[in-house]
Every structure is written in structure tokens, then in C-alpha cells.
Write an enzyme that holds these catalytic residues in place. Structure first.
Site, short mmCIF file in Angstrom:
data_model
loop_
_atom_site.label_atom_id
_atom_site.label_comp_id
_atom_site.label_asym_id
_atom_site.label_seq_id
_atom_site.Cartn_x
_atom_site.Cartn_y
_atom_site.Cartn_z
N SER A 1 0.71 -1.30 -0.15
CA SER A 1 -0.34 -0.55 0.03
C SER A 1 1.09 0.71 -0.09
O SER A 1 1.80 1.16 -1.09
CB SER A 1 -0.17 0.15 0.64
N ASP B 1 -10.04 -3.32 -5.06
CA ASP B 1 -9.55 -2.54 -4.61
C ASP B 1 -10.84 -1.40 -4.27
O ASP B 1 -11.61 -0.57 -5.55
CB ASP B 1 -8.84 -1.94 -4.97
N HIS C 1 -8.28 -5.03 -1.61
CA HIS C 1 -6.96 -4.06 -1.36
C HIS C 1 -6.12 -4.89 -0.27
O HIS C 1 -7.31 -5.42 0.47
CB HIS C 1 -7.06 -2.66 -0.34
#
Length: 306
Positions: free
Chosen positions: A107, A226, A287
Site C-alpha cells: 500500500s 480494490d 486491497h
């Protein structure tokens, strides 16, 4: 029959595909947010799985504070430029990394590692892998888990004043907030993302381009479902542009190869791509739902012999 240590090591090297006398290239990890820290259970488990795949590999997880709670908080609050400078000093002091290392960013850890490459890169990163990174920023502040109070407070504060001077120096997610519909405001207010993307013509830094283009491989992983990175295509240096048609509001993905950053090669991304060094890949799911999609990537791009 007794086997000498030299012979035994040679046999092991054959088994693990390493030349005799070699060890795997070390690896650096940088965690994301969502309540994560450098030594969370998830990070420790991931490092352990990599060590199983590449025996004897040295793995270091970047920390912004050795206290786990403070390290977690630093994922939401702090000055990103200062955090990356702190990480650069940290990495430079580790003897095992001095000949170079591979790096995996999760991330926001992905664009932070890219910033390290562009600004410092001593010791140098060889292969950079980013999972769900916000390389082209976000046009909305990521949603939080219902029980993550720290995240919820940071999100509300950031959304209320994302381009304020205070937010741009103290709220991590605000420092990579990039809404194409307010691009001029973004360029005027943002310090971090405009810098590492070399978006401001009068302050472009050729060293960033040279350092980034020196990577052996850049692996950009996008999560297909995501909903945290908005738009998810930011992981591939892409964004969405909104336009008004005669019948509706339309949103069009502007692909990496269509971006001025790529066309004019502001950061060396085009140079990498034309050299066959950019790998665009996906993980199916939401995600950071990595499951087992990391295995082939890590097997190919991590652990080469020193």
C-alpha cells in the site's frame, strides 16, 4: 561417510539454485496502514514465508518508531518527507544491505520506497515490488475498518482540510491526495507527491529520474477489486479523468502510457518500461488481499544471489 562443509554447502547451493559461496540478496519491507506496523503479526508471517522460500535471506522491515503503537500511528500522522529521510538513515546503517537489496512495499509503503529510491538510493534498491501502492495518489481518502478509531479520526480530519498547510505536513494520506478535478489546487498545496512525481516543471529533479531508472525491475501490483485505493489504477501510474458528455458524466481511465509523466519521462518510468523492466500485474481481490498471488512474484524478483 563424512561430508566436508564445503561439499555440503555446494550441494545446498544447487538445491536452492544459488552459486556456491553466495547468499540471497537481502530484502526490505515497508508496511502499509490499516492498523499495521513493522512487526505486526501479518508482517512477521509474510517475512517468515519469504525466509522459507529463500533460506538464509536477510529481511528488514522499515520502522518509523520501534514502539509498535507509535509505528502504527506514524502510518496516519507525520511528515512523509521526514519519515522517508529517517528510513534512509536507518537503511544506510544496516551492514547487510550495503551491496544493494530488493524491496517490497505494501500500500502506501510502496510509494514511500519509491521516494527512497528517487531521493536517496544508498544503499541501492535492485528490484522494487509494490502491492496496491498509490503511485498516482488518491482522489478520495481510503475508508476505514469500523473498529479502527485512529484511522477514522485521521480520515475525517483529512477530508475536512486535505489541502491545508497543516494537513500537508501532518496527515500522511493528505500528502498523496491527488484529485485530477482540482489539479491546480493540488499542485499549489502538495509537497510530497508532486515532488516524487516531478510534476512541478520549475522544481524537477534529474537525480530522481536517474535513480529510479537504475532499477533492475519495477513490479507494480494492482488489486482487481480494490475499493481502498481510489482509483485502484493509481497502482499502475494511472488515474481517472472526469468529463461531461451530452448525456452523462463520464470517467475515463488515463493509462500509464498516456500520462505526461510517462510521455516526457519525468521520473524515468518510460526509460524503465522501454528497457523491459516494468512489470504490470494483478492480484485478484480487494486491497491487500494477497492470498497466494505473491508467491510467483517473490520467487522471480526476490532472492537473486549476491
Amino acid at each position: 561417510m563424512l561430508i566436508s562443509l564445503t561439499v555440503l554447502f555446494s550441494l545446498l547451493a544447487l538445491v536452492f539454485c544459488l552459486p556456491a559461496g553466495s547468499s540471497p540478496r537481502p530484502l526490505v519491507l515497508w508496511h502499509g496502514l490499516a492498523g499495521d506496523s513493522y512487526a505486526s503479526s501479518g508482517m512477521l508471517e509474510f517475512a517468515s514465508m519469504i525466509e522459507d522460500m529463500h533460506p538464509s535471506i536477510f529481511v528488514h522491515s522499515v520502522y518509523l518508531d520501534e514502539d509498535l503503537d507509535k509505528d502504527q500511528r506514524a502510518g496516519f500522522y507525520g511528515n512523509v518527507d521526514e519519515q522517508i529521510a529517517f528510513a534512509a538513515v536507518q537503511l544506510a546503517a544496516i551492514p547487510e544491505l550495503q551491496d544493494g537489496f530488493d524491496a517490497i512495499g505494501f500500500s502506501q509503503g510502496g510509494q514511500f520506497l519509491r521516494a527512497y529510491v528517487e531521493r536517496y538510493n544508498s544503499p541501492p534498491v535492485r528490484n522494487l515490488i509494490t502491492f496496491g501502492a498509490q503511485h498516482f495518489g488518491i482522489s478520495d481518502i481510503p475508508a476505514c475498518r469500523s473498529y479502527d478509531v485512529l484511522c477514522q479520526i485521521a480520515r475525517r480530519t483529512a477530508k475536512a482540510s486535505v489541502y491545508s498547510e497543516w494537513a500537508q505536513h501532518n496527515l500522511v494520506q493528505a500528502q498523496y491526495y491527488r484529485d485530477p478535478t482540482h489539479y491546480e489546487q493540488y499542485c499549489a498545496a502538495n509537497y510530497f507527491l508532486t515532488s516524487i512525481n516531478n510534476e512541478i516543471p520549475e522544481s524537477r529533479n534529474d537525480t530522481y529520474k536517474e535513480n529510479f531508472a537504475s532499477l533492475e525491475n519495477l513490479v507494480l501490483v494492482l488489486f482487481t477489486e480494490d475499493e481502498t485505493v481510489i482509483p485502484k489504477e493509481s497502482s499502475w501510474f494511472e488515474d481517472k479523468q472526469t468529463s461531461l458528455s451530452a448525456t452523462a458524466i463520464e470517467k475515463k481511465i488515463v493509462h500509464m502510457h498516456e500520462q505526461p509523466l510517462y510521455i516526457e519521462d519525468w521520473i524515468g518510468l518510460r526509460s524503465l518500461d522501454e528497457g523491459g523492466k516494468v512489470n504490470l500485474t494483478t492480484c485478484t481481490g480487494k486491497h491487500m488481499h494477497i492470498a497466494d498471488c505473491w508467491e510467483d512474484i517473490v520467487r522471480e524478483f526476490v532472492g537473486a544471489p549476491l
